[in-house]
Design an enzyme around this catalytic site. Structure first.
Site, PDB file in Angstrom:
ATOM      1  N   LYS A 172     -20.153  -3.349 -16.348  1.00 43.65           N
ATOM      2  CA  LYS A 172     -21.023  -3.223 -16.968  1.00 43.65           C
ATOM      3  C   LYS A 172     -21.360  -4.064 -18.321  1.00 43.65           C
ATOM      4  O   LYS A 172     -21.189  -5.271 -17.997  1.00 43.65           O
ATOM      5  CB  LYS A 172     -21.640  -2.237 -17.936  1.00 43.65           C
ATOM      6  CG  LYS A 172     -21.274  -0.806 -17.159  1.00 43.65           C
ATOM      7  CD  LYS A 172     -20.922  -0.231 -18.692  1.00 43.65           C
ATOM      8  CE  LYS A 172     -21.197   1.951 -16.505  1.00 43.65           C
ATOM      9  NZ  LYS A 172     -20.925   2.910 -17.811  1.00 43.65           N
TER      10      LYS A 172
ATOM     11  N   ASP B  48     -46.731   4.413  -5.321  1.00 46.00           N
ATOM     12  CA  ASP B  48     -46.578   5.776  -6.066  1.00 46.00           C
ATOM     13  C   ASP B  48     -47.776   5.737  -6.934  1.00 46.00           C
ATOM     14  O   ASP B  48     -47.621   4.706  -8.204  1.00 46.00           O
ATOM     15  CB  ASP B  48     -45.085   5.885  -6.269  1.00 46.00           C
ATOM     16  CG  ASP B  48     -45.491   8.162  -7.232  1.00 46.00           C
ATOM     17  OD1 ASP B  48     -46.208   8.745  -6.305  1.00 46.00           O
ATOM     18  OD2 ASP B  48     -45.059   7.438  -7.815  1.00 46.00           O
TER      19      ASP B  48
ATOM     20  N   GLU C 101     -51.680   5.582  -3.369  1.00 45.32           N
ATOM     21  CA  GLU C 101     -51.095   6.921  -3.924  1.00 45.32           C
ATOM     22  C   GLU C 101     -51.980   6.977  -5.207  1.00 45.32           C
ATOM     23  O   GLU C 101     -52.080   6.720  -5.804  1.00 45.32           O
ATOM     24  CB  GLU C 101     -50.008   7.692  -4.027  1.00 45.32           C
ATOM     25  CG  GLU C 101     -49.698   9.094  -3.783  1.00 45.32           C
ATOM     26  CD  GLU C 101     -49.148   9.731  -5.187  1.00 45.32           C
ATOM     27  OE1 GLU C 101     -49.384  10.867  -5.423  1.00 45.32           O
ATOM     28  OE2 GLU C 101     -48.995   9.011  -5.954  1.00 45.32           O
TER      29      GLU C 101
END
EC number: 2.4.1.18
Length: 682
Positions: A116, A329, A383
């Protein structure tokens, strides 16, 4: 620029009053492209952020890591290689323009190590996942996410080049995790080996995969993305995803990715929320930062660094994984400052009233241009529910450049009809208008239902039709009237929708055979159960159940449509519609589609005006193989009958027997061309 130079305005004179706005948007995109790429550059050369940022192994085996974090005061990598301690060796150095960099020797980290970033900023610090991480894994015990060093041997592709078949495009919408029978999460390998063969046999030539980009909450269906460059590790490794795509291409199936660039998850540790401690690095920093309906964050498409991040993301998935395109989307949410919430969009004025997000429109235009620059045969689908003109018009003609737009009004129409109208009130004129009312210059993807209609709290079409009777009366020897009605209408609704497409057709996995019940992902409210987050393939595999008959019909319908070259481009010619009889007939090419929606009346010798000739039945929803009663004799050939009144039109009466709630497709038989006589040699 003269307004007449854009074809979008030429093709629709009603757009003339809005030509200034349309031309302005077009010029905005061209200006931004030149700003990003230079006067002679290409988007393909610009969109390479993924090759610069993130963790990369160099040719000599060394490592380089870079992150864009302009608000950071310090960044250090921690991981397995540092025993999760902040060591000076792994501290990044600041460069220009908010870029941080770290170069390491080959032995400083290894393939498979977890890591990380520890990011510091004025007033705080925190753990972060790199924005360009290509592999992110969740710990099964702590449920925390970490990036993973991922540098395996390069995947060897079996299919070197693939070109999607879009004539017509027949899409099978799917979700890797819930594609298996088991009460658990399915894998890329299981999907490749178990589900792809089913899809190929069903006749679909494309799959649209949901939830590929990594997302912290499984139940979000993949729409709250945290790591935009990482394929979800819940389902397996990146190489296993590549193997799935490779196998699909071997089967002639295109692979479309459901990509989410409309918003991002709010999580700060796993996502981009406050990657460098600021609120406005990737997202708006004002009241527009949070989406009012989706509990997510909205990208600031006015920033070049954000555009680079998203454009490079498109390129990464196209090239690294060889996806054949994207279904974008939430496009409506991107197009408007209001996200389209509470707007009716009843006239053209609503698309040009100043409420449009010109930065988002510019981004979508450039994204489509880039995608088709990289792969001219790529597929892009929007969409979008507002109906904004030009969305699926080429960029060169003044449009935003999508190949298709989702015909989202069609499933809404069917649900509204099923909920509010009695069977005897179904009007063919309304059905035909709804299915064929579209812009002439834009292709659409028609569908009866997608995953949206299957979610918990809603009902699939089959469940609305049959409801609880599905639990007890789906054996083939059980003649239940509710089931018979439901199956008949299920087939008719699909046939009338699929046969009127002007671009493509979409089905959500399992709905082809009437998968019962809803989709409900594991959550606290259901005891973290996977019972409804799977597909019960045994239902269609058991030959004693009627699901098999619905599947047989869907297969026959899909193979019929795909067997006609460029079916989607053939004109839909209305032959007959009569609301009081509830009869509809239309023709595409040599195929005549005849529907009797009447719930009680059978018609004998019912006349439909059609081109003169001989016809054969090629599909009947009433076939016993499809769960019907077999009342249509499919072996009979039909000769049209002349009528002097209609002789000039070339049409004659095609007289048919039509049982209640049935549809049939007939093919006009063309005489074979005579072969030229061969002249004998002397």
């Amino acid at each position: 620029m003269k307004k007449k130079t854009l074809n979008i305005i030429k093709n629709d004179p009603w757009l003339e009053p809005y030509s200034a706005a349309i031309i302005g948007r077009h010029e905005d995109a061209l200006r931004k492209e030149q700003e990003l790429c230079g006067p002679d550059g290409k988007l393909d050369s610009f969109a390479n952020a993924h090759n610069y940022f993130g963790l990369h192994r160099q040719a000599d085996g060394s490592w380089v890591f870079r992150e864009w974090a302009p608000n950071a005061t310090g960044i250090t990598l921690v991981g397995d290689f540092s025993k999760w301690k902040q060591l000076k060796k792994y501290a990044l150095k600041p460069k220009a323009n908010g870029v941080w960099e770290l170069k390491l020797k080959p032995d400083a980290m290894s393939h498979g190590d977890y890591y990380k970033m520890i990011v510091s900023w004025d007033g705080g610090s925190g753990e972060r996942i790199p924005a360009y991480a290509t592999r992110v894994v969740q710990d099964e015990t702590t449920h925390l996410f970490s990036a993973q060093v991922w540098a395996p041997e390069a995947y060897k592709w079996k299919v070197k080049r693939f070109r999607p078949d879009t004539r017509p495009l027949l899409i099978y919408e799917c979700h890797i995790g819930m594609a298996q029978e088991k009460e658990g999460i399915g894998t890329y390998v299981e999907f490749r080996d178990k589900i792809l063969p089913r899809i190929a046999a069903d006749g679909y030539n494309a799959i649209q995969i949901m939830a590929i980009q990594e997302h912290p909450y499984y139940g979000s269906f993949g729409y709250h993305v945290s790591s935009f460059y990482a394929p979800s590790s819940r389902f397996g490794t990146p190489e296993e995803l590549k193997s799935l795509i490779d196998r699909a291409h071997e089967l002639g199936i295109a692979v479309i990715m459901d990509i989410v660039h409309s918003h991002a998850v709010k999580n700060e540790v796993e996502g981009l929320g406050r990657l460098d401690g600021s609120y406005d690095q990737y997202f708006y920093g004002d009241g527009r930062r949070e989406h009012p309906a989706w509990d997510s964050l909205c990208f600031d498409y006015g920033k070049n660094d954000v555009i680079n991040f998203l454009l490079s993301n498109c390129k990464y998935w196209l090239q690294e994984f060889r996806f054949d395109g994207f279904r974008f989307d939430g496009v409506t949410s991107m197009l408007y400052y209001s996200h389209g919430l509470g707007q009716a969009f009843g006239s053209y004025d609503d698309y040009y009233d100043g409420g449009e997000d010109t930065n988002a429109i510019t981004y979508l235009t450039l994204a489509n241009k880039l995608i088709h620059e990289i792969n001219p045969h790529a597929i892009t689908i929007a969409e979008e529910m507002s109906g904004m003109p030009g969305l699926a018009v080429p960029v060169k003609d003044g449009g935003i450049g999508f190949d298709y737009r989702m015909a989202m009004g069609i499933p809404d129409y069917w649900i509204k009809t099923l909920k509010e109208k009695k069977d005897e009130d179904w009007h063919p004129t309304s059905i035909f208008w709804e299915l064929t009312n579209r812009r002439a210059d834009e292709k659409t993807i028609s569908y009866v239902e997608s995953h949206d209609q299957a979610l918990v709290g809603d009902k699939t079409v089959i469940f609305r039709l049959i409801d609880k009777e599905m639990y007890w009366h789906m054996m083939k020897d059980d003649d239940n009237m509710a089931v018979a009605r439901g199956m008949a209408l299920h087939k008719m609704i699909r046939l009338v929708t699929a046969s009127t497409i002007n671009g493509g057709y979409l089905n959500f996995m399992g709905n082809e055979f009437g998968h019962p019940e809803w989709i409900d992902f594991p959550r606290e409210g259901n005891g973290w159960s996977y019972k409804y987050a799977r597909r019960q393939w045994d239902l269609v595999d058991r030959k004693e159940l009627k699901y098999d008959q619905l599947n047989n019909f869907d297969n026959a319908m899909i193979h019929l449509i795909s067997g006609v070259y460029n079916f989607q481009s053939l004109p839909v010619v209305k032959l007959w519609e009569k609301d009081d009889d509830q009869v509809l007939a239309y023709m595409r090419g040599d195929l005549v589609f005849v529907f009797n929606f009447n719930p009680v009346k059978a018609f004998t010798g019912y006349g439909v005006l059609a081109p003169a000739g001989e016809y054969e039945v090629v599909l009947s929803t009433d076939s016993a193989d499809f769960g019907g009663y077999g009342n249509i004799d499919e072996s009979v050939r039909h000769l049209t009958q002349t009528d002097p009144l209609f002789a000039p039109s070339g049409r004659e009466w095609l007289r048919l027997y039509m049982p209640p709630r049935s549809a049939q497709v007939l093919r006009l038989l063309r005489p074979e061309p005579k072969k030229p006589k061969r002249t004998p040699k002397k």
